[in-house]
Enzyme design. Sequence first.
Site, PDB file in Angstrom:
ATOM      1  N   ASN A   5     -31.413  49.872  42.537  1.00 50.34           N
ATOM      2  CA  ASN A   5     -31.022  49.150  41.330  1.00 50.34           C
ATOM      3  C   ASN A   5     -29.513  49.193  41.110  1.00 50.34           C
ATOM      4  O   ASN A   5     -29.023  48.726  40.077  1.00 50.34           O
ATOM      5  CB  ASN A   5     -31.738  49.728  40.102  1.00 50.34           C
ATOM      6  CG  ASN A   5     -33.154  49.202  40.001  1.00 50.34           C
ATOM      7  OD1 ASN A   5     -33.507  48.201  40.626  1.00 50.34           O
ATOM      8  ND2 ASN A   5     -33.982  49.874  39.226  1.00 50.34           N
ATOM      9  N   LYS A   8     -27.679  50.629  36.334  1.00 52.15           N
ATOM     10  CA  LYS A   8     -28.142  49.681  37.358  1.00 52.15           C
ATOM     11  C   LYS A   8     -26.922  48.874  37.843  1.00 52.15           C
ATOM     12  O   LYS A   8     -26.170  49.386  38.659  1.00 52.15           O
ATOM     13  CB  LYS A   8     -29.292  48.864  36.801  1.00 52.15           C
ATOM     14  CG  LYS A   8     -30.493  49.783  36.440  1.00 52.15           C
ATOM     15  CD  LYS A   8     -31.740  49.052  36.091  1.00 52.15           C
ATOM     16  CE  LYS A   8     -32.779  49.932  35.388  1.00 52.15           C
ATOM     17  NZ  LYS A   8     -33.433  50.920  36.236  1.00 52.15           N
ATOM     18  N   GLU A  42     -37.777  41.616  26.777  1.00 48.40           N
ATOM     19  CA  GLU A  42     -36.743  41.815  27.794  1.00 48.40           C
ATOM     20  C   GLU A  42     -36.176  40.462  28.203  1.00 48.40           C
ATOM     21  O   GLU A  42     -36.773  39.427  27.914  1.00 48.40           O
ATOM     22  CB  GLU A  42     -37.350  42.509  29.030  1.00 48.40           C
ATOM     23  CG  GLU A  42     -37.970  43.861  28.707  1.00 48.40           C
ATOM     24  CD  GLU A  42     -38.593  44.547  29.926  1.00 48.40           C
ATOM     25  OE1 GLU A  42     -38.227  44.222  31.073  1.00 48.40           O
ATOM     26  OE2 GLU A  42     -39.453  45.410  29.719  1.00 48.40           O
ATOM     27  N   HIS A  69     -31.958  44.786  33.236  1.00 52.12           N
ATOM     28  CA  HIS A  69     -31.881  44.205  34.581  1.00 52.12           C
ATOM     29  C   HIS A  69     -31.002  42.959  34.621  1.00 52.12           C
ATOM     30  O   HIS A  69     -31.100  42.159  35.551  1.00 52.12           O
ATOM     31  CB  HIS A  69     -33.281  43.898  35.117  1.00 52.12           C
ATOM     32  CG  HIS A  69     -34.051  45.154  35.350  1.00 52.12           C
ATOM     33  ND1 HIS A  69     -33.951  45.894  36.503  1.00 52.12           N
ATOM     34  CD2 HIS A  69     -34.876  45.849  34.527  1.00 52.12           C
ATOM     35  CE1 HIS A  69     -34.703  46.980  36.406  1.00 52.12           C
ATOM     36  NE2 HIS A  69     -35.271  46.973  35.218  1.00 52.12           N
ATOM     37  N   HIS A  80     -41.249  47.242  29.004  1.00 55.53           N
ATOM     38  CA  HIS A  80     -41.074  48.480  29.786  1.00 55.53           C
ATOM     39  C   HIS A  80     -41.619  49.703  29.029  1.00 55.53           C
ATOM     40  O   HIS A  80     -41.643  49.738  27.794  1.00 55.53           O
ATOM     41  CB  HIS A  80     -39.582  48.668  30.050  1.00 55.53           C
ATOM     42  CG  HIS A  80     -39.266  49.803  30.956  1.00 55.53           C
ATOM     43  ND1 HIS A  80     -38.762  51.000  30.502  1.00 55.53           N
ATOM     44  CD2 HIS A  80     -39.392  49.931  32.300  1.00 55.53           C
ATOM     45  CE1 HIS A  80     -38.570  51.808  31.530  1.00 55.53           C
ATOM     46  NE2 HIS A  80     -38.948  51.188  32.634  1.00 55.53           N
ATOM     47  N   ASP A  88     -34.054  43.799  25.644  1.00 56.89           N
ATOM     48  CA  ASP A  88     -33.694  44.739  26.709  1.00 56.89           C
ATOM     49  C   ASP A  88     -33.100  43.901  27.842  1.00 56.89           C
ATOM     50  O   ASP A  88     -33.800  43.102  28.465  1.00 56.89           O
ATOM     51  CB  ASP A  88     -34.971  45.476  27.140  1.00 56.89           C
ATOM     52  CG  ASP A  88     -34.786  46.363  28.365  1.00 56.89           C
ATOM     53  OD1 ASP A  88     -34.112  45.928  29.309  1.00 56.89           O
ATOM     54  OD2 ASP A  88     -35.364  47.460  28.396  1.00 56.89           O
ATOM     55  N   SER A 122     -38.515  43.454  35.254  1.00 62.50           N
ATOM     56  CA  SER A 122     -38.048  44.084  36.490  1.00 62.50           C
ATOM     57  C   SER A 122     -39.024  44.000  37.645  1.00 62.50           C
ATOM     58  O   SER A 122     -38.613  44.085  38.793  1.00 62.50           O
ATOM     59  CB  SER A 122     -37.704  45.539  36.230  1.00 62.50           C
ATOM     60  OG  SER A 122     -38.871  46.273  35.966  1.00 62.50           O
TER      61      SER A 122
END
Length: 406
Positions: free
Chosen positions: A53, A247, A184, A216, A141, A213, A188
């Site tokens: 990541n 990440k 999100e 990513h 998540h 979120d 992910s």
Amino acid sequence: MDYESYFGDELQAVRDEGRYRIFAEIERKAGSFPHATRYVEDGTTEVTVWCSNDYLGMGQHPKVTQAMHDVIDQCGAGAGGTRNISGTNHHHVLLENELADLHGKEDALLFTSGYVSNWAALGTLAARIPGCVVLSDALNHASMIEGIRHSRAECMIWEHNSPEDLDRKLATLDPDRPKLVAFESVYSMDGDIAPISEILDVCEKHNAMSYIDEVHAVGLYGPRGGGVAEREGLMDRITVIEGTLGKAFGVMGGYIAASRNLCDYVRTFASGFIFTTALPPAIAAGACASIRHLKDSNAERERHQERVQKVRGALDRMGIPHLDNPSHIIPVMVGDAHKCKFISDWLMDNHGIYVQPINYPTVPRGTERLRITPSPVHSDGDIDRLLNALSDIWSRCELARRDVAA
Ligand code: PMP
């Protein structure tokens, strides 16, 4: 109870299902990522990492490592306390200012990880705002789910990426009740992207707070790396933007960016912020250097997307099944935990290619996969080796291929 037997039996059950986690022990050497040394029983081997990541390789960027060296020399190793009791270093404050600027918000608040930031911020908001109900996307998540559960607030789960279902659920609630919508941007495991603008329309219609979120996405999308919301010009419509420094920024830590009052409220009431030692100042300085670099430089983002398209295109030509999505995450679908582990082991043992198998509970049973994450530092040779090895193992295991367009 015979505790030892209990632990052993539980672990055996996980082994029997083929989803016992074995961590590859690697050493990422400065300047050589995605190549790394793997420690095995009788020595070491060289591997190419395809599941990191550290999406842009920033964890080894000279500006980042130099900033960390400098601040270790200046400030020593640890922060020396919680943020409240002597642990707020100048470098934490610089980083929070940088993050607020990145997201166009009044303020930002740093946590020790992205996990903690979700757990603490969502948990605090949902628990303390009187009568607050949380509306959580079905594929959120674990860190968001745990924060919401911990709050004991009422929670409604809405269909993944469905503003229509969110609208229906919000419409059943008392218009005066406080509401918090959590979702999100880039998911992910499937790599799909939320329809953020439509979700925000629904939030605004029902006077709900929005919490996104962007773990990513930060560093990877938007002209300055502010995430998908920046790319789509939506940051000012979102109540809370949450992200990680671990990440694309290549270091460690998590944060929220929001209004001054909201950040101050979380700072004042969140136990996951208050009662834990602050991040080492050198970590904050490394993250700050990474963010600053990616605000000014698009080169990493452009090369990243180019590498992703190259791998995706070749998988298409070879008929190797993968989820089609608009992000940088390439989930190659296997659909069986034992096969997934076998393929992962085979790639590692025969080709020095490291792709960790992704199993239940991270993804639903029957959707086990290899989650491939190309980076700007993967060369053409790295890509060719990956694709040849995948094609070979697909044939050996007689796994289904997609029809290849003529
Ligand atoms: N949110 C999402 C969507 C994640 O995938 C992760 C980590 N995998 C986190 C939060 C936690 O971030 P961190 O690794 O910084 O704790």
